[in-house]
Design an enzyme around this catalytic site. Structure first.
Site, PDB file in Angstrom:
ATOM      1  N   GLY A  70     -48.422   1.410 -38.574  1.00 17.13           N
ATOM      2  CA  GLY A  70     -47.197   2.263 -38.779  1.00 17.13           C
ATOM      3  C   GLY A  70     -48.018   3.796 -39.230  1.00 17.13           C
ATOM      4  O   GLY A  70     -47.611   4.973 -38.908  1.00 17.13           O
ATOM      5  N   SER A  71     -48.763   3.534 -40.217  1.00 19.15           N
ATOM      6  CA  SER A  71     -49.642   4.769 -40.804  1.00 19.15           C
ATOM      7  C   SER A  71     -50.208   5.709 -39.557  1.00 19.15           C
ATOM      8  O   SER A  71     -50.196   6.777 -39.796  1.00 19.15           O
ATOM      9  CB  SER A  71     -50.475   4.398 -41.759  1.00 19.15           C
ATOM     10  OG  SER A  71     -49.902   3.391 -42.855  1.00 19.15           O
ATOM     11  N   ASN A 151     -37.672   2.161 -46.488  1.00 20.80           N
ATOM     12  CA  ASN A 151     -38.496   0.687 -46.697  1.00 20.80           C
ATOM     13  C   ASN A 151     -37.929   0.245 -48.059  1.00 20.80           C
ATOM     14  O   ASN A 151     -38.090  -0.905 -48.399  1.00 20.80           O
ATOM     15  CB  ASN A 151     -40.058   1.027 -46.447  1.00 20.80           C
ATOM     16  CG  ASN A 151     -40.388   2.229 -47.261  1.00 20.80           C
ATOM     17  OD1 ASN A 151     -39.949   3.247 -46.869  1.00 20.80           O
ATOM     18  ND2 ASN A 151     -41.386   2.029 -47.920  1.00 20.80           N
ATOM     19  N   CYS A 324     -47.070   0.007 -51.650  1.00 17.49           N
ATOM     20  CA  CYS A 324     -48.046   0.971 -51.719  1.00 17.49           C
ATOM     21  C   CYS A 324     -47.738   1.750 -53.312  1.00 17.49           C
ATOM     22  O   CYS A 324     -49.200   2.074 -53.852  1.00 17.49           O
ATOM     23  CB  CYS A 324     -47.994   2.162 -50.860  1.00 17.49           C
ATOM     24  SG  CYS A 324     -47.279   1.640 -49.431  1.00 17.49           S
TER      25      CYS A 324
HETATM   26  C1  LIG Z   1     -44.830  -0.266 -43.502  1.00 17.48           C
HETATM   27  C2  LIG Z   1     -44.487   0.995 -43.286  1.00 17.48           C
HETATM   28  C3  LIG Z   1     -45.366   1.849 -42.798  1.00 17.48           C
HETATM   29  C4  LIG Z   1     -46.683   1.696 -42.853  1.00 17.48           C
HETATM   30  O1  LIG Z   1     -47.060   0.702 -41.820  1.00 17.48           O
HETATM   31  P1  LIG Z   1     -48.615   0.000 -41.586  1.00 17.48           P
HETATM   32  O2  LIG Z   1     -48.417  -0.555 -40.323  1.00 17.48           O
HETATM   33  O3  LIG Z   1     -48.661  -1.021 -43.015  1.00 17.48           O
HETATM   34  O4  LIG Z   1     -49.673   1.330 -41.603  1.00 17.48           O
HETATM   35  C5  LIG Z   1     -44.804   3.168 -42.384  1.00 17.48           C
HETATM   36  N1  LIG Z   1     -43.470   3.507 -42.690  1.00 17.48           N
HETATM   37  C6  LIG Z   1     -42.728   2.592 -43.105  1.00 17.48           C
HETATM   38  C7  LIG Z   1     -41.372   3.014 -43.094  1.00 17.48           C
HETATM   39  C8  LIG Z   1     -43.098   1.494 -43.441  1.00 17.48           C
HETATM   40  O5  LIG Z   1     -42.128   0.357 -44.005  1.00 17.48           O
END
Ligand SMILES: *Cc1c(COP(=O)(O)O)cnc(C)c1O
Length: 396
Positions: A70-71, A151, A324
């Site tokens: 996601g990041s 989240n 985080c």
């Molecule tokens: C977990 C999360 C991310 C980051 O995803 P990773 O795969 O851990 O880098 C980004 N945005 C939201 C809304 C998330 O819940």
């Protein structure tokens, strides 16, 4: 009893995804860029995965780029829109106050590089207002980035309407769909989404793998330079075991989505009802427009970190903010964004249940949280001041 109630932080891999991952490591170990047969077989597997992922969100295979999660997807999406905007003299970005840090920190970096960012308020219900969004758009707006579902408090944003507004104004629309993909129906065409981020470990796939959907026609900017993988847009040998396992997990989640959500919503509402009985508490975020698995409460007169430790001793894994930010003493920016003051935001608990949750487990959670909150309040100086009338209660 052991209850994992932190599925927004990460999920357990499904058995089928583990099996796909193992089999791919054993059988399809070739490098997809190699020309001999075992390389080409790996390439076929990769393209099969791309096609299947695309199908779930109604995209075309060539609109999917595999990333490390996601990041990375968020970073690449924002950089892509920013670079394309800059070329045409457009350097204004619209986002919201409660985005994930992968968005907010990238926006900060862009601000240092001459971009201007408008962060929309999310109001007490945790939802962006589309009239305010439309009013924030300018001639020089190059990007709107609003998450599909939050989240921390689980609130679901009016993504289809936002997409329609952006399309009408000719502004690129990105959504961080990490909490939504595999949990809510996504149709990038019907919802006018130009870019979408997803991460496998939020839907029972492995960690360290995800994807970015970019609508065809948008020029993609690389974060990682090197080989010609992913049509030159993301260098590095593809993580085929991870990608294949992600695909299995996504297909599984998508197929069971309706059934899982119906069950989780029932338990979620049961938990909300039970925890509401705790005096001077409040649910964070809209009660209906939220993810089926998300329960987030504030309790006055206590510290979120201590609730977590005591719940952990009772076998319950939960969170007080996002993974985080916990550990840091700053209260969650998400809770502040919906108008919770520092003291109240500090006493917050996020429970994100999974599809295997039972009513008995929910009863155990309610019972445990009630006990823990009462215990912590029994020696909290803040609680004493509140009950003695030296301080005013904020929550009913
Ligand atoms: C977990 C999360 C991310 C980051 O995803 P990773 O795969 O851990 O880098 C980004 N945005 C939201 C809304 C998330 O819940």
């Amino acid at each position: 009893m052991q209850i994992y109630a932190d599925n927004a932080a990460t999920t357990r891999m499904s058995e089928a995804a583990i099996q796909t991952m193992t089999e791919t490591m054993q059988t399809w170990y070739g490098n997809p860029s190699s020309l001999y047969l075992i390389g080409q077989r790996a390439k076929e597997k990769l393209e099969e995965a791309r096609k299947e992922i695309a199908q779930v969100i109604n995209a075309e295979p060539r609109e999917i780029i595999f990333t490390s999660g996601g990041s990375e997807s968020d970073n690449q999406a924002l950089l892509t829109a920013a670079m394309n905007g800059k070329k045409r003299g457009k350097t204004h970005i619209v986002s919201s106050a409660f985005e994930h840090h992968a968005i907010l920190h990238t926006l900060k970096k862009l601000e240092k590089n001459g971009f201007e960012v408008t962060l929309l308020p999310v109001h007490s219900n945790g939802i962006v207002r589309t009239d305010e969004l439309e009013a924030a758009l300018r001639e020089d707006t190059c990007l709107v980035t609003i998450m599909t579902a939050n989240n921390e408090i689980g609130t679901v944003q009016p993504i289809g309407e936002i997409g329609e507004i952006c399309r009408r104004h000719g502004v690129v629309f990105h959504t961080d769909g990490v909490q939504a993909v595999g949990h809510l129906p996504i149709d990038v065409k019907a919802q006018n989404i130009d870019m979408l981020s997803a991460s496998a470990h939020k839907f029972h796939g492995p960690k360290g793998v995800g994807f970015l959907y970019v609508r065809k026609g948008i020029v993609i900017h690389n974060l990682i330079e090197g080989g010609a993988q992913e049509r030159g847009k993301r260098a590095g040998t593809e993580n085929l075991p991870g990608i294949a396992a992600m695909t299995t997990a996504l297909k599984e989640s998508a197929a069971a989505m309706e059934k899982n959500n119906a069950h989780m919503e029932k338990i979620r509402d049961y938990l909300i009802q039970g925890l509401s009985e705790i005096p001077h508490s409040a649910l964070n975020g809209d009660a209906r427009k939220r993810l089926a698995g998300n329960v987030n409460f504030s309790f006055e007169g206590i510290e979120g970190e201590s609730i977590l430790i005591l719940l952990d001793q009772r076998g319950i894994s939960a969170s007080s903010g996002s993974a985080c930010t916990s550990g840091a003493l700053d209260p969650s920016h998400v809770l502040l964004s919906i108008g919770r003051i520092h003291d109240v935001a500090h006493g917050s608990l996020r429970l994100t249940i999974g599809e295997t949750i039972t009513k008995e487990e929910a009863d155990y959670i309610i019972h445990s949280v009630k006990e823990v909150v009462a215990h912590l309040r029994s020696f909290s100086p803040v609680w004493r001041d509140l009950t003695e009338g030296k301080k005013e209660f904020i929550l009913k």
